[in-house]
Enzyme design. Structure first.
Site, PDB file in Angstrom:
ATOM      1  CB  CYS A   1      -0.939  -0.027   1.199  1.00 43.87           C
ATOM      2  SG  CYS A   1      -0.158  -0.538   2.752  1.00 43.87           S
TER       3      CYS A   1
HETATM    4  N1  LIG Z   1      -4.913  -4.033   4.628  1.00 44.38           N
HETATM    5  C1  LIG Z   1      -4.296  -3.358   3.694  1.00 44.38           C
HETATM    6  O1  LIG Z   1      -4.526  -2.158   3.508  1.00 44.38           O
HETATM    7  C2  LIG Z   1      -3.300  -4.035   2.804  1.00 44.38           C
HETATM    8  C3  LIG Z   1      -2.962  -5.358   2.945  1.00 44.38           C
HETATM    9  N2  LIG Z   1      -2.015  -5.910   2.110  1.00 44.38           N
HETATM   10  C4  LIG Z   1      -1.642  -7.302   2.248  1.00 44.38           C
HETATM   11  O2  LIG Z   1      -2.742  -8.106   1.860  1.00 44.38           O
HETATM   12  C5  LIG Z   1      -2.774  -9.292   2.650  1.00 44.38           C
HETATM   13  C6  LIG Z   1      -4.125  -9.361   3.349  1.00 44.38           C
HETATM   14  O3  LIG Z   1      -4.234  -8.232   4.192  1.00 44.38           O
HETATM   15  P1  LIG Z   1      -5.491  -7.954   5.100  1.00 44.38           P
HETATM   16  O4  LIG Z   1      -6.709  -8.423   4.405  1.00 44.38           O
HETATM   17  O5  LIG Z   1      -5.396  -6.579   5.570  1.00 44.38           O
HETATM   18  O6  LIG Z   1      -5.181  -8.936   6.312  1.00 44.38           O
HETATM   19  P2  LIG Z   1      -6.198  -9.540   7.376  1.00 44.38           P
HETATM   20  O7  LIG Z   1      -5.406  -9.850   8.568  1.00 44.38           O
HETATM   21  O8  LIG Z   1      -7.390  -8.669   7.491  1.00 44.38           O
HETATM   22  O9  LIG Z   1      -6.661 -10.907   6.692  1.00 44.38           O
HETATM   23  C7  LIG Z   1      -5.790 -11.923   6.329  1.00 44.38           C
HETATM   24  C8  LIG Z   1      -6.595 -13.193   6.118  1.00 44.38           C
HETATM   25  O10 LIG Z   1      -5.663 -14.247   5.829  1.00 44.38           O
HETATM   26  C9  LIG Z   1      -6.213 -15.477   6.282  1.00 44.38           C
HETATM   27  N3  LIG Z   1      -5.205 -16.332   6.908  1.00 44.38           N
HETATM   28  C10 LIG Z   1      -4.523 -16.112   8.057  1.00 44.38           C
HETATM   29  N4  LIG Z   1      -3.703 -17.146   8.313  1.00 44.38           N
HETATM   30  C11 LIG Z   1      -3.880 -18.048   7.320  1.00 44.38           C
HETATM   31  C12 LIG Z   1      -3.318 -19.315   7.018  1.00 44.38           C
HETATM   32  N5  LIG Z   1      -2.410 -19.888   7.807  1.00 44.38           N
HETATM   33  N6  LIG Z   1      -3.722 -19.941   5.897  1.00 44.38           N
HETATM   34  C13 LIG Z   1      -4.638 -19.388   5.084  1.00 44.38           C
HETATM   35  N7  LIG Z   1      -5.216 -18.183   5.316  1.00 44.38           N
HETATM   36  C14 LIG Z   1      -4.837 -17.524   6.417  1.00 44.38           C
HETATM   37  C15 LIG Z   1      -7.257 -15.143   7.338  1.00 44.38           C
HETATM   38  O11 LIG Z   1      -8.471 -15.654   6.867  1.00 44.38           O
HETATM   39  P3  LIG Z   1      -9.146 -16.908   7.581  1.00 44.38           P
HETATM   40  O12 LIG Z   1      -9.005 -16.689   9.054  1.00 44.38           O
HETATM   41  O13 LIG Z   1     -10.545 -16.840   7.105  1.00 44.38           O
HETATM   42  O14 LIG Z   1      -8.413 -18.101   7.093  1.00 44.38           O
HETATM   43  C16 LIG Z   1      -7.337 -13.634   7.366  1.00 44.38           C
HETATM   44  O15 LIG Z   1      -8.660 -13.171   7.358  1.00 44.38           O
HETATM   45  C17 LIG Z   1      -1.607  -9.204   3.632  1.00 44.38           C
HETATM   46  O16 LIG Z   1      -0.512  -9.878   3.121  1.00 44.38           O
HETATM   47  C18 LIG Z   1      -1.333  -7.703   3.677  1.00 44.38           C
HETATM   48  O17 LIG Z   1      -0.032  -7.435   4.016  1.00 44.38           O
HETATM   49  C19 LIG Z   1      -1.428  -5.211   1.114  1.00 44.38           C
HETATM   50  C20 LIG Z   1      -1.751  -3.911   0.905  1.00 44.38           C
HETATM   51  C21 LIG Z   1      -2.676  -3.205   1.763  1.00 44.38           C
HETATM   52  C1  LIG Z   2      -1.210   0.586   9.212  1.00 49.66           C
HETATM   53  C2  LIG Z   2      -0.321  -0.619   9.098  1.00 49.66           C
HETATM   54  O1  LIG Z   2       0.075  -1.223  10.090  1.00 49.66           O
HETATM   55  N1  LIG Z   2       0.012  -1.008   7.865  1.00 49.66           N
HETATM   56  C3  LIG Z   2       0.832  -2.153   7.634  1.00 49.66           C
HETATM   57  C4  LIG Z   2       0.833  -2.489   6.170  1.00 49.66           C
HETATM   58  C5  LIG Z   2       1.415  -3.871   6.020  1.00 49.66           C
HETATM   59  C6  LIG Z   2       1.225  -4.576   4.768  1.00 49.66           C
HETATM   60  O2  LIG Z   2       0.432  -4.225   3.944  1.00 49.66           O
HETATM   61  O3  LIG Z   2       1.958  -5.704   4.656  1.00 49.66           O
HETATM   62  P1  LIG Z   2       2.929  -6.173   3.492  1.00 49.66           P
HETATM   63  O4  LIG Z   2       4.290  -5.955   3.979  1.00 49.66           O
HETATM   64  O5  LIG Z   2       2.593  -7.609   3.291  1.00 49.66           O
HETATM   65  O6  LIG Z   2       2.620  -5.319   2.301  1.00 49.66           O
HETATM   66  C7  LIG Z   2       2.268  -1.886   8.105  1.00 49.66           C
HETATM   67  O7  LIG Z   2       2.689  -0.733   8.129  1.00 49.66           O
HETATM   68  O8  LIG Z   2       2.999  -2.850   8.381  1.00 49.66           O
END
Ligand SMILES: NC(=O)C1=CN([C@@H]2O[C@H](COP(=O)(O)OP(=O)(O)OC[C@H]3O[C@@H](n4cnc5c(N)ncnc54)[C@H](OP(=O)(O)O)[C@@H]3O)[C@@H](O)[C@H]2O)C=CC1
Ligand SMILES: CC(=O)N[C@@H](CCC(=O)OP(=O)(O)O)C(=O)O
Length: 343
Positions: free
Chosen positions: A147
């Site tokens: 992000c």
């Molecule tokens: N939030 C953001 O703004 C951004 C996030 N990202 C990346 O996107 C990805 C998802 O982020 P976000 O949705 O915020 O994260 P969350 O923590 O909200 O969700 C991650 C999901 O991954 C699943 N999960 C956790 N452990 C396991 C496992 N062992 N096996 C399979 N599934 C698993 C869980 O679903 P369940 O429990 O249903 O299995 C959980 O709901 C991350 O890698 C994050 O770094 C990138 C850019 C921006």
């Molecule tokens: C607000 C906040 O905590 N943001 C997260 C965004 C992490 C993320 O998106 O993880 P990836 O490294 O997989 O891209 C952070 O700064 O670590």
């Protein structure tokens, strides 16, 4: 075209559902989680009456048989293993995590856990949609940008590529809403600690630093390590990155704006703001836009570049769908015409 989502119960997964539910070409074939058999509205009541699909177990063979694209909205450390499980199968993979973005040695240093399989990292195409269109179109495996890197890179690309700035002194001051940290509970993102607060975190240790530097150096080999500082804002969605760079010559704001406008002229999601106007995070909330404003300070010779995105849209799920569109030969904006939610 059938698509599947893994990690559906997270915020990135929920945002993929919101986009894909009305996508003109993609059909959500299956949604997956470690919590199988529950209807998705059980996790996300806002989807009640809209989506009655049940969460299914993660079975890569079955997913590859029924879908053409799978989105991995899973945490770093998990995504790499899932990408490996899909390797060699006839399905395109788009990973939203940081697992495939940087080489193993750097990953270990910044993420502090075991890196993904090196050959997968090498194979993965870094999916900064506006800049890697051709590679994305031909890719089987996409590493969706982080992000913060999306906001930072889109706003620095024109001046870094054109060599308009001192390559040694880039400073990026970044701020994110709490949904950027995902849905898991944590003390720092809890209401009492985040609300009415502003916190700096991971000073000079943020895992997105090498990802940003790697891309900046690909564009301009002279770029030196940057200062990148992240802050947690008491808002739900949104990222603002404010970058400070020293110009190598005297440029006016309107000259710099002309460059940005010509570079991004044909890119529907990049909006360059007119002189003396700057975007705020709410102006892109819920949309796939990245809005950019600049000002060249004649007193200091420094340029201030302000960029905003919605971390869950352009910073994650929106860009992932943009990349899926490009990989599928569709209009890159298909299904992404969201007007920002305002106020
Ligand atoms: N939030 C953001 O703004 C951004 C996030 N990202 C990346 O996107 C990805 C998802 O982020 P976000 O949705 O915020 O994260 P969350 O923590 O909200 O969700 C991650 C999901 O991954 C699943 N999960 C956790 N452990 C396991 C496992 N062992 N096996 C399979 N599934 C698993 C869980 O679903 P369940 O429990 O249903 O299995 C959980 O709901 C991350 O890698 C994050 O770094 C990138 C850019 C921006
Ligand atoms: C607000 C906040 O905590 N943001 C997260 C965004 C992490 C993320 O998106 O993880 P990836 O490294 O997989 O891209 C952070 O700064 O670590």
């Amino acid at each position: 075209m059938n698509v599947s989502i893994i990690g559906t119960t997270g915020y990135g997964g929920a945002e993929l559902l919101r986009i894909l539910q009305h996508h003109p070409e993609f059909n959500i074939k299956s949604i997956h989680s470690t919590k199988e058999d529950l209807p998705i509205w059980n996790e996300y009541p806002h989807l009640y009456g809209i989506m009655d699909k049940a969460l299914q177990k993660i079975d890569p063979d079955q997913i590859a048989e029924q879908s053409e694209i799978v989105f991995l909205a899973t945490p770093s450390g998990i995504s790499g293993k899932l990408a490996e499980a899909f390797s060699g199968k006839s399905i395109k993979v788009i990973d939203l995590s940081g697992d495939l973005r940087i080489p193993a040695d750097e990953y270990l240093e910044w993420y502090k856990h075991e890196p993904a399989n090196e050959s997968l990292v090498e194979k993965a195409v870094y999916g900064l949609s506006e800049w890697h269109h051709e590679e994305i179109a031909a890719a089987e495996l996409i590493s969706n940008p982080g992000c913060y890197p999306t906001s930072t890179l889109l706003s620095l690309a024109p001046i870094v590529k054109e060599n308009l700035i001192d390559p040694t002194g880039i400073i990026v001051d970044a701020k994110s809403g709490v949904s950027g940290a995902g849905r898991s509970l944590s003390r720092t993102t809890s209401y009492a600690e985040a609300n009415e607060n502003l916190r700096v975190y991971k000073v000079n240790q943020h895992q997105h630093t090498p990802e940003i530097e790697q891309q900046l150096m690909n564009w301009n080999a002279g770029i030196k390590p940057i200062t990148f500082t992240t802050h947690l804002l008491p808002i739900t969605r949104g990222i603002m990155t404010t970058s400070y760079v020293q110009l190598t010559k005297e440029y006016t704001t309107s000259q710099i704006l002309e460059l940005f406008q010509s570079v991004y002229e044909k890119h529907p999601f990049i909006r360059i703001r007119p002189e003396n106007t700057f975007p705020s995070v709410k102006e892109v909330a819920g949309s796939n836009y990245c809005d950019i404003g600049v000002h060249a300070d004649s007193r200091t010779g420094r340029l201030t570049v302000v960029s905003v995105i919605d971390n869950l849209m352009k910073g994650a799920a929106g860009q992932a769908v943009q990349n899926a569109n490009i990989m599928s030969g569709l209009d890159e904006a298909a299904g992404l015409g969201f007007v920002p939610l305002y106020p």
